[in-house]
Write a protein that holds these residues in place. Structure first.
Motif, PDB file in Angstrom:
ATOM      1  N   ALA A 497       5.339 -32.657  20.562  1.00 15.04           N
ATOM      2  CA  ALA A 497       5.660 -31.796  19.429  1.00 15.04           C
ATOM      3  C   ALA A 497       7.089 -31.304  19.599  1.00 15.04           C
ATOM      4  N   VAL A 498       7.684 -30.885  18.492  1.00 15.33           N
ATOM      5  CA  VAL A 498       9.052 -30.381  18.483  1.00 15.33           C
ATOM      6  C   VAL A 498       9.013 -28.885  18.228  1.00 15.33           C
ATOM      7  N   ALA A 499       9.775 -28.118  19.044  1.00 12.90           N
ATOM      8  CA  ALA A 499       9.761 -26.662  18.912  1.00 12.90           C
ATOM      9  C   ALA A 499      11.177 -26.116  19.067  1.00 12.90           C
ATOM     10  N   ALA A 500      11.438 -25.014  18.357  1.00 10.88           N
ATOM     11  CA  ALA A 500      12.759 -24.392  18.395  1.00 10.88           C
ATOM     12  C   ALA A 500      12.805 -23.178  19.313  1.00 10.88           C
ATOM     13  N   ASP A 501      11.646 -22.618  19.689  1.00 13.36           N
ATOM     14  CA  ASP A 501      11.631 -21.450  20.565  1.00 13.36           C
ATOM     15  C   ASP A 501      10.280 -21.361  21.260  1.00 13.36           C
ATOM     16  N   ARG A 502      10.145 -20.336  22.101  1.00 13.88           N
ATOM     17  CA  ARG A 502       8.905 -20.202  22.865  1.00 13.88           C
ATOM     18  C   ARG A 502       7.702 -20.015  21.957  1.00 13.88           C
ATOM     19  N   ALA A 503       7.814 -19.159  20.984  1.00 11.37           N
ATOM     20  CA  ALA A 503       6.663 -18.877  20.114  1.00 11.37           C
ATOM     21  C   ALA A 503       6.164 -20.145  19.437  1.00 11.37           C
ATOM     22  N   GLU A 504       7.086 -20.960  18.922  1.00 12.29           N
ATOM     23  CA  GLU A 504       6.680 -22.195  18.262  1.00 12.29           C
ATOM     24  C   GLU A 504       6.093 -23.176  19.267  1.00 12.29           C
ATOM     25  N   ALA A 505       6.681 -23.236  20.467  1.00  6.27           N
ATOM     26  CA  ALA A 505       6.171 -24.147  21.500  1.00  6.27           C
ATOM     27  C   ALA A 505       4.742 -23.781  21.882  1.00  6.27           C
ATOM     28  N   VAL A 506       4.484 -22.488  22.123  1.00  6.69           N
ATOM     29  CA  VAL A 506       3.142 -22.051  22.508  1.00  6.69           C
ATOM     30  C   VAL A 506       2.155 -22.304  21.373  1.00  6.69           C
ATOM     31  N   ALA A 507       2.571 -22.025  20.144  1.00  9.00           N
ATOM     32  CA  ALA A 507       1.680 -22.234  19.001  1.00  9.00           C
ATOM     33  C   ALA A 507       1.299 -23.697  18.858  1.00  9.00           C
ATOM     34  N   ARG A 508       2.262 -24.597  18.992  1.00  7.50           N
ATOM     35  CA  ARG A 508       1.971 -26.031  18.856  1.00  7.50           C
ATOM     36  C   ARG A 508       1.091 -26.530  19.998  1.00  7.50           C
ATOM     37  N   LEU A 509       1.300 -25.993  21.193  1.00  7.91           N
ATOM     38  CA  LEU A 509       0.459 -26.390  22.322  1.00  7.91           C
ATOM     39  C   LEU A 509      -0.973 -25.907  22.154  1.00  7.91           C
TER      40      LEU A 509
END
Length: 790
Positions: A497-509
């Protein structure tokens, strides 16, 4: 050993992994040390005592064991079940720990570095107590597969084979000093250029059903089941088990590669006490002093620079005073202020882990210098009366405290083995290097595993780590993505997945998702007008670091020299070069296309690609790109669309999910990305364990019965000496040490047997008090006579 050794090339500690009692990983181990946790199993005293002839309270129920040693992820390491069930569990556990350590360092993926492995193990109880009796009962013997699965010789080669390591693979065996000696040899190999990266450490395991030990007065094991290093109440150590690996690299290379440098090993040394001591197992002050001074000299450091020493610290009557005196000789310099050097020991927490003891101390010291914290020494209340703390710079404390120091923090680590082997390393803190600025605003998080279930666990563990991180800016997120991409092995089940920050990374995971399904055929579709593709190119030139070099190459091949990028080009030229630059990047990342579609104006460029992309014909192809139609596309599975909204990160993620062997090293190009510690692979272990064969207990005479009743005392003494020393006859005037090579271990066993057989209270080291059979018999006759008179 050279009197003045050459100064060492600093060796960086870039990764580590461990399993000790009460801890499945390094962070749990550190938390236990900082919080003063004693990871010792103490079964209910009401349980039955093993039928070993000991029932007078000398059987001590206290051991520090690694849990679940019966289980192993055989599938992950491609080990057949028949081999797994007969393999030494020490080799199985250390294989998993070595794999985790390499992941922690970020070098478990494809690499050009030559990696060596230097490891050792403890006694193979599993073979002796489980495998050998089972094989004998089945009438089998001499099976080479059993040998390969259990001999220590194959410990290092098996790790090298299973992890694909091509450097030196050397099994190191030198008793309790094994692991730290392996570290020293690994440092020497790195300094000599024999390898680029090295794994070093050791393992020693107790069997799952072991719940205690037999205490013998004068032995090395504790009377009360607690190890009290350097304490007035010390009576010995306790059995422990564990496994640990550190990953080492030349510090200059580690800095150039932007590795996570936890600390640097500035100096190291190994030696042996030689023959100038009372017995084979007796430690020697001179040998220990020499090894410490040599390590300091190789580190080009003075004793005053050291602020902490992780001692061998067994809590034994002989070992602690000898070790302390060696330390006093080195560190009690005239310039040293009192209470400026802290002495610590890990054995009170996890027991004596034998061949793994040195790496347990090294990991503790490395984390101490890295985190500026000194864990307390458990059970320390008052110093051993044989140790004069007040006249030395040393202090011992049971409380964990901050490490306040001006300049770098420096620690020494000692490990001393029965037999006189000594090892010492000097560890220094390093300044943290901030992550380089991220070249991209969005990062690709790419994971892979052997199964969907393991992939899901991997995602949740990574999400937990990212969510718990105290700070995670874009630069650190970029290093995280880089480590996942280039520092992990590749498996068939994929997620990205592609993420721009920690919040987006955690949400996608966290979002439930299926693993990607393999795509075998890929097609390429160029879509958009020349102006739209030219605008795409300008956008990517500002956000995608790989496009600039690709366009520069194409301009030169097409003879379009002058301004960089797409400047001063006609729309059809700029649009064509932008599309061709993107395709060049995709091919370098590992994508190949069975079909290339394009609108009419871009068809010459598509034909140039399909025809082999000859640089000599590029100029003509670009000039032939005329028109303004955007074309129409029909989306299909496995299609990459190069158009106005093209996103390289999303395409790379999709390709990874579909099974493409994306060249992540090419994706990051010359970007100065580092490697960071991340959750390691979530093994799926299954039980591979033989049942313990039933054996008839040997007859043991009860304490207090006189085995000498039917024979003379001298004959009984000779019988015991012969049994313990393993000989058929001993002359009555033969000297225990000078003629027979006896040492303290043999002496204690002889004394214990004579005590039990005769029902007397005699010195446990009687062969040292009365060093011949005749002298011992005379001593016993006199004691018996005095007892009878009394």
């Amino acid at each position: 050993m050279q009197p003045t050794p050459l100064h060492a090339r600093p060796i960086a500690v870039i990764g580590m992994a461990a399993r000790f009692a009460g801890a499945d990983n390094v962070e749990e181990y550190w938390a236990n040390l900082v919080n003063g946790v004693e990871s010792v199993s103490r079964p209910d005293e009401g349980e039955s005592v093993p039928d070993d002839g000991v029932s007078d309270g000398r059987y001590v129920r206290a051991v520090a064991k690694v849990g679940d040693v019966e289980s192993f992820d055989a599938d992950h390491f491609r080990v057949p079940p028949a081999e797994a069930v007969t393999m030494d569990p020490q080799q199985r556990v250390l294989l998993e720990v070595a794999s985790a350590a390499l992941e922690d360092a970020g070098y478990a993926g494809e690499r050009e570095a030559v990696v060596g492995v230097f490891v050792g193990s403890g006694e193979n109880h599993y073979f002796r107590e489980y495998v050998a009796p089972t094989e004998a009962r089945a009438g089998r013997g001499g099976d080479v597969r059993i040998t390969l699965a259990n001999e220590k010789d194959f410990l290092a080669p098996r790790i090298a084979f299973k992890l694909g390591l091509t450097g030196p693979a050397i099994t190191v065996q030198t008793g309790c000093a094994t692991a730290l000696s392996a570290v020293a040899l690994a440092c020497a190999s790195l300094a000599a250029g024999d390898c680029d990266i090295a794994l070093a450490g050791g393992v020693s395991l107790l069997m799952p059903d072991v719940d205690g030990y037999t205490y013998t007065e004068g032995g090395i094991l504790s009377a009360d089941g607690r190890c009290r290093a350097f304490d007035a109440g010390a009576s010995g150590t306790i059995p422990g088990s564990g496994a640990g690996i550190v990953v080492l690299r030349r510090d200059a290379d580690a800095q150039a590669g932007r590795d996570r440098r936890r600390a640097v090993i500035r100096g190291w040394a190994v030696n042996n006490d030689g023959g100038s001591r009372a017995g084979f197992t007796v430690p020697n002050i001179d040998g220990q002093e020499t090894v410490i001074r040599t390590a300091l000299a190789r580190a080009d450091m003075t004793p005053e620079q050291v602020g902490y020493v992780e001692a061998h610290g067994t809590g034994t009557a002989i070992g602690d005073p000898v070790e302390f005196e060696a330390l006093r000789r080195v560190f009690a310099t005239p310039h040293r202020q009192p209470r400026t050097l802290t002495l610590g020991a890990v054995k009170p927490n996890i027991g004596h882990t034998d061949a793994a003891a040195g790496v347990a101390g090294l990991i503790k010291a490395t984390l101490a210098v890295e985190r500026a914290v000194m864990p307390g020494t458990l059970h320390f209340r008052a110093p051993n009366p044989e140790i004069d703390l007040d006249s030395t710079p040393f202090t011992v404390t049971a409380e964990t405290r901050a490490w306040d120091a001006e300049g770098p923090r420096v620690a020494g680590v000692s490990s001393f083995g029965l037999g006189g082997s000594n090892a010492h390393v000097v560890v220094e803190s390093v300044s943290a290097v901030p992550a380089a600025d991220a070249a991209r605003s969005r990062q690709v998080l790419a994971l892979s595993a052997r199964s969907d279930e393991e992939l899901e666990r991997m995602r949740q563990r990574l999400a937990d780590r990212l969510a718990a991180a105290p700070s995670l800016d874009l630069s650190t997120l970029a290093d995280t993505a880089h480590t996942l991409a280039v520092g992990r092995a590749r498996f068939t089940r994929r997620w990205a997945a592609v993420a721009a920050d920690r919040a987006e990374a955690v949400a996608r995971l966290r979002i439930p998702a299926e693993a990607g399904r393999p795509t075998t055929r890929w097609s390429l579709a160029i879509h958009g007008t020349p102006d739209e593709l030219a605008a795409m190119g300008e956008r990517l030139l500002a956000t995608e670091p790989l496009l600039g070099p690709a366009v520069a190459e194409l301009r030169e091949e097409a003879g379009l020299t002058g301004q960089p990028g797409l400047t001063n080009l006609a729309p059809h030229q700029a649009g064509a070069l932008a599309a061709l630059g993107v395709v060049r990047i995709l091919r370098r990342l590992g994508l190949t296309f069975s079909r290339i579609d394009a609108p009419d104006w871009a068809r010459p460029a598509a034909q140039w690609l399909a025809g082999g992309a000859d640089p000599a014909s590029l100029a003509a192809a670009v000039d032939a790109c005329t028109g303004a139609d955007a074309g129409s596309i029909r989306e299909r599975a496995g299609q990459v669309l190069v158009g106005p909204s093209f996103d390289l990160a999303e395409v790379a993620a999709a390709a990874w999910r579909a099974g493409v062997c994306v060249d992540w090293a090419a994706y990051y190009g010359d970007e100065p990305r580092g490697r960071v510690p991340l959750p390691t692979y979530p093994f799926t272990r299954r039980r591979f364990w033989l049942e313990r064969p039933e054996v008839q207990p040997d007859h043991v005479e009860p304490r207090g019965s006189s085995s000498a009743d039917a024979t003379s005392v001298v004959a009984y003494v000779e019988k015991v000496w012969c049994e313990v020393l393993g000989v058929q006859h001993i002359a009555h005037d033969a000297h225990f040490v000078d003629d027979l090579g006896g040492d303290s271990l043999y002496a204690v066993e002889i004394g214990a047997r004579l005590n039990a057989g005769l029902g007397l209270d005699i010195p446990v080291d009687l062969p040292f008090v009365a060093p011949t059979i005749a002298a011992s018999a005379a001593f016993l006759d006199q004691t018996l006579a005095m007892e009878t008179t009394s």
